[in-house]
Design a protein around this motif. Structure first.
Motif, PDB file in Angstrom:
ATOM      1  N   ARG A 223       0.833  -1.200   0.000  1.00 15.51           N
ATOM      2  CA  ARG A 223       0.000   0.000   0.000  1.00 15.51           C
ATOM      3  C   ARG A 223       0.870   1.254   0.000  1.00 15.51           C
ATOM      4  O   ARG A 223       0.601   2.223  -0.702  1.00 15.51           O
ATOM      5  CB  ARG A 223      -0.922  -0.018   1.218  1.00 15.51           C
ATOM      6  CG  ARG A 223      -1.994  -1.108   1.188  1.00 15.51           C
ATOM      7  CD  ARG A 223      -2.698  -1.211   2.549  1.00 15.51           C
ATOM      8  NE  ARG A 223      -3.889  -2.021   2.517  1.00 15.51           N
ATOM      9  CZ  ARG A 223      -3.904  -3.349   2.605  1.00 15.51           C
ATOM     10  NH1 ARG A 223      -2.763  -3.999   2.734  1.00 15.51           N
ATOM     11  NH2 ARG A 223      -5.039  -4.021   2.569  1.00 15.51           N
ATOM     12  N   HIS A 224       1.928   1.229   0.801  1.00 17.12           N
ATOM     13  CA  HIS A 224       2.840   2.370   0.861  1.00 17.12           C
ATOM     14  C   HIS A 224       3.592   2.539  -0.454  1.00 17.12           C
ATOM     15  O   HIS A 224       3.863   3.673  -0.885  1.00 17.12           O
ATOM     16  CB  HIS A 224       3.830   2.163   2.008  1.00 17.12           C
ATOM     17  CG  HIS A 224       4.826   3.267   2.157  1.00 17.12           C
ATOM     18  ND1 HIS A 224       4.485   4.520   2.604  1.00 17.12           N
ATOM     19  CD2 HIS A 224       6.179   3.307   1.914  1.00 17.12           C
ATOM     20  CE1 HIS A 224       5.562   5.293   2.640  1.00 17.12           C
ATOM     21  NE2 HIS A 224       6.597   4.579   2.216  1.00 17.12           N
ATOM     22  N   ASP A 227       1.198   4.332  -2.628  1.00 15.68           N
ATOM     23  CA  ASP A 227       0.856   5.669  -2.136  1.00 15.68           C
ATOM     24  C   ASP A 227       1.707   5.957  -0.901  1.00 15.68           C
ATOM     25  O   ASP A 227       1.436   5.440   0.176  1.00 15.68           O
ATOM     26  CB  ASP A 227      -0.639   5.741  -1.791  1.00 15.68           C
ATOM     27  CG  ASP A 227      -1.078   7.113  -1.282  1.00 15.68           C
ATOM     28  OD1 ASP A 227      -0.209   7.983  -1.066  1.00 15.68           O
ATOM     29  OD2 ASP A 227      -2.297   7.299  -1.080  1.00 15.68           O
ATOM     30  N   ARG A 228       2.736   6.782  -1.044  1.00 19.19           N
ATOM     31  CA  ARG A 228       3.701   6.998   0.028  1.00 19.19           C
ATOM     32  C   ARG A 228       3.108   7.697   1.250  1.00 19.19           C
ATOM     33  O   ARG A 228       3.761   7.772   2.292  1.00 19.19           O
ATOM     34  CB  ARG A 228       4.909   7.784  -0.495  1.00 19.19           C
ATOM     35  CG  ARG A 228       5.610   7.127  -1.683  1.00 19.19           C
ATOM     36  CD  ARG A 228       6.167   5.753  -1.357  1.00 19.19           C
ATOM     37  NE  ARG A 228       6.484   4.987  -2.553  1.00 19.19           N
ATOM     38  CZ  ARG A 228       7.598   5.083  -3.258  1.00 19.19           C
ATOM     39  NH1 ARG A 228       8.534   5.926  -2.861  1.00 19.19           N
ATOM     40  NH2 ARG A 228       7.789   4.351  -4.326  1.00 19.19           N
ATOM     41  N   THR A 229       1.898   8.217   1.132  1.00 20.40           N
ATOM     42  CA  THR A 229       1.277   8.855   2.294  1.00 20.40           C
ATOM     43  C   THR A 229       0.645   7.833   3.237  1.00 20.40           C
ATOM     44  O   THR A 229       0.310   8.158   4.377  1.00 20.40           O
ATOM     45  CB  THR A 229       0.196   9.862   1.862  1.00 20.40           C
ATOM     46  OG1 THR A 229      -0.898   9.158   1.239  1.00 20.40           O
ATOM     47  CG2 THR A 229       0.761  10.890   0.882  1.00 20.40           C
ATOM     48  N   VAL A 230       0.465   6.597   2.770  1.00 18.92           N
ATOM     49  CA  VAL A 230      -0.143   5.543   3.588  1.00 18.92           C
ATOM     50  C   VAL A 230       0.964   4.836   4.361  1.00 18.92           C
ATOM     51  O   VAL A 230       1.852   4.218   3.770  1.00 18.92           O
ATOM     52  CB  VAL A 230      -0.910   4.534   2.705  1.00 18.92           C
ATOM     53  CG1 VAL A 230      -1.533   3.443   3.555  1.00 18.92           C
ATOM     54  CG2 VAL A 230      -1.967   5.253   1.880  1.00 18.92           C
ATOM     55  N   THR A 231       0.921   4.905   5.687  1.00 16.55           N
ATOM     56  CA  THR A 231       2.036   4.381   6.496  1.00 16.55           C
ATOM     57  C   THR A 231       1.626   3.360   7.555  1.00 16.55           C
ATOM     58  O   THR A 231       2.484   2.723   8.153  1.00 16.55           O
ATOM     59  CB  THR A 231       2.767   5.531   7.198  1.00 16.55           C
ATOM     60  OG1 THR A 231       1.832   6.244   8.014  1.00 16.55           O
ATOM     61  CG2 THR A 231       3.386   6.486   6.179  1.00 16.55           C
ATOM     62  N   ARG A 248       2.881  -1.537   9.984  1.00 15.09           N
ATOM     63  CA  ARG A 248       3.364  -0.169   9.775  1.00 15.09           C
ATOM     64  C   ARG A 248       4.561  -0.213   8.831  1.00 15.09           C
ATOM     65  O   ARG A 248       5.215  -1.256   8.671  1.00 15.09           O
ATOM     66  CB  ARG A 248       3.793   0.462  11.104  1.00 15.09           C
ATOM     67  CG  ARG A 248       5.079  -0.131  11.646  1.00 15.09           C
ATOM     68  CD  ARG A 248       5.652   0.627  12.832  1.00 15.09           C
ATOM     69  NE  ARG A 248       7.056   0.253  13.038  1.00 15.09           N
ATOM     70  CZ  ARG A 248       7.817   0.721  14.012  1.00 15.09           C
ATOM     71  NH1 ARG A 248       7.295   1.562  14.904  1.00 15.09           N
ATOM     72  NH2 ARG A 248       9.081   0.356  14.118  1.00 15.09           N
TER      73      ARG A 248
END
Length: 359
Positions: A223-224, A227-231, A248
């Motif tokens: 997922r990250h 989309d790098r905003t999803v952590t 995480r």
């Protein structure tokens, strides 16, 4: 030299001597009769002294901590782990005569816990896997010890330029194959250290090889990557595949060196694990199945495009530690993991047309 300096020098010597006594892990060639232009190779990390890929990481973490003077002759060592890293770290802690405590989820396979204890390690269980980090830090603080913290130091403790890391080993072993530069290397991500090492080495050596990371569906990493905003992972329930996938984004996960990620459902991992175990005549672990499922997808794409080449993936550990879980049909049924169709799909990779027709 002070007594501590003498001890540290001897500790480094012991770890290096242990490595020098061990041969490299095997690279197993798997022919694919349906796709004669494509060859699959399995880097068998189960042959390490502690039985898994994490032996490499544990050795690097110990040397990194020793050379930073974070470990002394009386240091208590603590790690947060799903099992395999802690097994290997317990091995090295015993070698140095140090106390070791593993903070593990209650879902960890019992044989892994037995292996940690076999090497003299202690077990501290937690119900919530997301709490392992803080619990480990607290234990290290209370014991005035050192938190080895694989999730932070994995990507920096290993020399990605060479020095017998896994990537250098793979390319050296491929040197005499007909397609020595693989099209793809496929691995999983637990800390992110292995993918960071392989991805950096590929770029450093200017190889055309691409890196694919296979990730459980119930993991944050893929997922990250998209989309790098999803952590963090919103779902409460994680994957049952131990050793890879996290709730995480770990500090050691470096998405920029990865070319592609493939998300894999648990039943696909288990099915692929069962299929390759049957083909090899011995059991492998669940994360090896995750890797193999991703390889099967890439092989199908290459075949459809009429491309030839080689693919390498990792057998992360053996299946002996999962007899009461992944190889227990009752355990799988209780969790609604229907793996048979996935196993049959992957098994076709190893069959020729004549045998398939007879079946």
């Amino acid at each position: 030299m002070s007594e501590d300096s003498v001890w540290l020098s001897e500790a480094v010597r012991r770890i290096e001597a242990d490595y020098n006594r061990s041969a490299d892990t095997h690279l197993i060639r798997v022919d694919l009769p349906r796709h004669p232009g494509i060859t699959l190779y399995l880097k068998d990390e189960s042959s390490h002294p502690t039985g898994s890929l994490k032996h490499r990481l544990a050795r690097s973490l110990f040397l990194y901590a020793l050379c930073n003077a974070w470990i002394g002759p009386d240091t208590c060592l603590i790690e947060a782990s799903s099992g395999s890293t802690a097994v290997s770290e317990a091995y090295f802690a015993r070698m140095l005569g140090l106390r070791f405590i593993a903070v593990v989820p209650t879902t960890t396979a019992p044989p892994k816990l037995e292996a940690i204890r076999f090497y003299g390690g202690e077990i501290h269980m937690v119900d919530d896997p997301r709490s392992v980090y803080q619990v480990a830090r607290n234990l290290a603080h209370d014991a005035k010890g050192h938190y080895l913290d694989q999730f932070t130091y994995a990507e920096r403790a290993t020399d990605w330029r060479g020095n017998n890391n896994i990537a250098e080993s793979i390319f050296a072993q491929m040197a005499h194959e007909e397609r020595p530069i693989p099209d793809w290397i496929v691995c999983g991500a637990g800390t992110g250290g292995t993918s960071a090492t392989i991805g950096r080495f590929i770029r450093y050596q200017r190889h055309a090889t691409r890196l694919c990371v296979a990730d459980p569906m119930a993991s944050i990493f893929h997922r990250h990557f998209a989309d790098r905003t999803v952590t963090t992972l919103p779902e409460a329930r994680g994957s049952c595949i131990e050793g890879i996938g996290r709730p995480r984004v770990e500090p050691s996960f470096v998405p920029s060196v990865i070319d592609r990620m493939i998300a894999v459902e648990d039943h696909e991992s288990i099915g692929a694990m069962r299929a390759i175990s049957r083909h090899l005549g011995r059991r492998v672990g669940g994360s090896s199945g995750t890797n193999l499922w991703a390889c099967a997808g890439i092989i199908a794409e290459m075949a459809a495009a009429g491309r030839s080449g080689s693919i390498i993936t990792l057998l992360c550990d053996g299946g002996e530690r999962y007899g009461c879980t992944y190889y227990d049909d009752h355990w799988l049924a209780e969790r609604g993991i229907n793996w048979s169709s996935a196993a049959a799909s992957v098994a076709t990779l190893f069959e020729n047309h004549a045998r398939s027709a007879e079946a």
